[in-house]
Design a protein around this motif. Structure first.
Motif, PDB file in Angstrom:
ATOM      1  N   GLN A 143       5.026 -11.124  -2.830  1.00  0.00           N
ATOM      2  CA  GLN A 143       5.684 -10.303  -1.819  1.00  0.00           C
ATOM      3  C   GLN A 143       6.715 -11.201  -1.132  1.00  0.00           C
ATOM      4  O   GLN A 143       6.382 -12.247  -0.580  1.00  0.00           O
ATOM      5  N   VAL A 144       7.973 -10.794  -1.172  1.00  0.00           N
ATOM      6  CA  VAL A 144       9.040 -11.621  -0.609  1.00  0.00           C
ATOM      7  C   VAL A 144       8.845 -11.772   0.894  1.00  0.00           C
ATOM      8  O   VAL A 144       8.812 -10.765   1.621  1.00  0.00           O
ATOM      9  N   PRO A 145       8.687 -12.978   1.407  1.00  0.00           N
ATOM     10  CA  PRO A 145       8.464 -13.180   2.845  1.00  0.00           C
ATOM     11  C   PRO A 145       9.651 -12.643   3.664  1.00  0.00           C
ATOM     12  O   PRO A 145      10.805 -12.831   3.295  1.00  0.00           O
ATOM     13  N   GLY A 146       9.328 -11.965   4.746  1.00  0.00           N
ATOM     14  CA  GLY A 146      10.359 -11.488   5.659  1.00  0.00           C
ATOM     15  C   GLY A 146      11.052 -10.228   5.246  1.00  0.00           C
ATOM     16  O   GLY A 146      11.873  -9.694   6.004  1.00  0.00           O
ATOM     17  N   LEU A 147      10.752  -9.705   4.063  1.00  0.00           N
ATOM     18  CA  LEU A 147      11.400  -8.475   3.594  1.00  0.00           C
ATOM     19  C   LEU A 147      10.469  -7.300   3.885  1.00  0.00           C
ATOM     20  O   LEU A 147       9.305  -7.300   3.491  1.00  0.00           O
ATOM     21  N   GLY A 148      10.993  -6.300   4.581  1.00  0.00           N
ATOM     22  CA  GLY A 148      10.159  -5.159   4.977  1.00  0.00           C
ATOM     23  C   GLY A 148       9.715  -4.303   3.817  1.00  0.00           C
ATOM     24  O   GLY A 148      10.237  -4.382   2.701  1.00  0.00           O
ATOM     25  N   GLN A 149       8.733  -3.430   4.107  1.00  0.00           N
ATOM     26  CA  GLN A 149       8.211  -2.513   3.095  1.00  0.00           C
ATOM     27  C   GLN A 149       8.991  -1.207   3.118  1.00  0.00           C
ATOM     28  O   GLN A 149       9.449  -0.754   4.160  1.00  0.00           O
TER      29      GLN A 149
END
Length: 395
Positions: free
Chosen positions: A388-394
């Motif tokens: 899961q890319v850190p800092g990227l929202g869902q």
């Protein structure tokens, strides 16, 4: 207290008692000088914006010619090597089209010729360009356009390559002149027809290259583009067609124009009422992949001061792998929209869980949404350290 003074003062506090009075006085003088030097001084007035100010970030190894013209102010906001001639690749299709139309509107064209022009403007069709190049006088097309538009750095292909319309010499500032003629001097019917074609640019060109690099990636619509590429082996979307005169490389420079290094160009207009004209012409080191050039040109274009431009929201992330599919939904069974140029940097707006994908040694059920493609790629192919890319929202 200024951090740089702390060691000095600490040393003064540790001074041995046997130091002479002379040394003590000298130390006090030095300390006073340090404090004076540390005081803020009146700032010099900042220079105002200048048409010659260069903000462009040209990636290492890239040769660039850049011109950004603000039609509202009538001035350039960016210029880097604006007179440097490049081989035009498919950007010359603008001149081929303007020469064909003259002062006539598209209704004067036969149905087949109009279909050819449509394909040439929207999908950069090479067969159409070759047809008009042959029937309308080849290099004479360029000569006529140079005279009509007042171009200064544009020239027909060298005598050694007369049939290679993509080897027409063209500079960034002449590219701006072409668009200025089209927008401000051409008959309205010509302007509306040509600009309408450029606004309808397809992501995948007829030869299988993804042509939405540079301007289309850096800015939100409205934009209109005519792109160019030469000297690459593949460019995403589909398996490329056989090489054409515009796609072959021709060795060293001829008459000052480099015919060997891979070329990638993004030209067009950006913003409401076509406020800014943007021309970014680039050459890349031998052997550069399409995805690397695509990324470098994108970074250069995003660094530019383009009046009226709106920039898309999201995070730019590198990718790896070849033939990476962009899916309509976060599953491997959903419709395949296209494939990414190998190694290209992409804009990601959010991520969500979907089908678990296993590509040894990796397994991941997170997918990233690419707003400019309207679809998803598995996070496996993102250049990120975690699933899961850190800092990227869902999403």
């Amino acid at each position: 207290m200024t951090p740089s003074l702390i060691p000095f003062l600490a040393a003064a506090r540790r001074r041995p008692p046997w130091r002479s009075a002379r040394a003590t006085v000298l130390g006090a003088v030095l300390l006073a000088l340090v404090f004076v030097a540390a005081l803020p001084t009146a700032a010099a007035p900042s220079p105002g914006p200048s048409a010659s100010t260069v903000r462009a970030h040209v990636p290492s190894g890239v040769t660039a010619g850049v011109a950004v013209f603000d039609r509202r102010s009538g001035s350039f906001t960016e210029q880097v090597n604006p007179a440097l001639p490049f081989r035009s690749a498919s950007v010359v299709k603008l001149l081929i089209t303007l020469d064909l139309l003259g002062d006539r509107g598209p209704d004067a064209l036969e149905a087949l010729d109009r279909a050819r022009v449509d394909a040439m403007l929207r999908a950069s069709d090479d067969d159409a360009a070759s047809h008009f190049w042959t029937v309308n006088g080849a290099g004479a097309i360029i000569d006529r356009m140079v005279r009509k538009l007042g171009l200064t750095d544009t020239a027909r292909p060298p005598a050694t390559h007369p049939g290679y319309w993509g080897y027409t010499a063209l500079s960034a500032r002449d590219t701006v002149r072409i668009y200025r003629y089209l927008l401000d001097a051409a008959p309205a019917a010509v302007r509306d027809y040509v600009m309408g074609g450029l606004r309808s640019s397809t992501r995948c060109a007829d030869d299988g290259y993804d042509q939405h690099f540079g301007i289309p990636g850096a800015f939100e619509r409205p934009w209109a583009v005519k792109q160019g590429w030469s000297g690459f082996r593949s460019g995403g979307c589909t398996t490329p067609a056989a090489a054409t005169p515009a796609a072959r490389t021709g060795g060293p420079a001829v008459a000052g124009v480099d015919l060997g290094r891979p070329a990638l160009h993004s030209t067009g207009t950006v913003g409401p009422d076509d406020r800014a004209i943007v021309a970014v012409l680039t050459l890349h080191p031998d052997g550069t992949s399409y995805g690397k050039a695509y990324t470098d040109l994108g970074r250069l274009t995003r660094s530019l001061n383009v009046p009226g431009a709106a920039r898309p929201a999201g995070t730019w992330i590198g990718t790896w792998g070849t033939d990476v599919n962009v899916r309509e939904n976060p599953t491997t069974t959903s419709r395949n929209l296209t494939v990414l140029p190998a190694g290209a940097e992409v804009l990601v707006s959010c991520q969500k869980r979907g089908e678990e994908v296993s590509i040894p040694p990796y397994t991941n059920d997170w997918w990233a949404y690419l707003p400019q493609y309207g679809g998803y790629v598995t996070n496996i192919y993102l250049s990120a350290a975690e699933n899961q890319v850190p800092g990227l929202g869902q999403c």
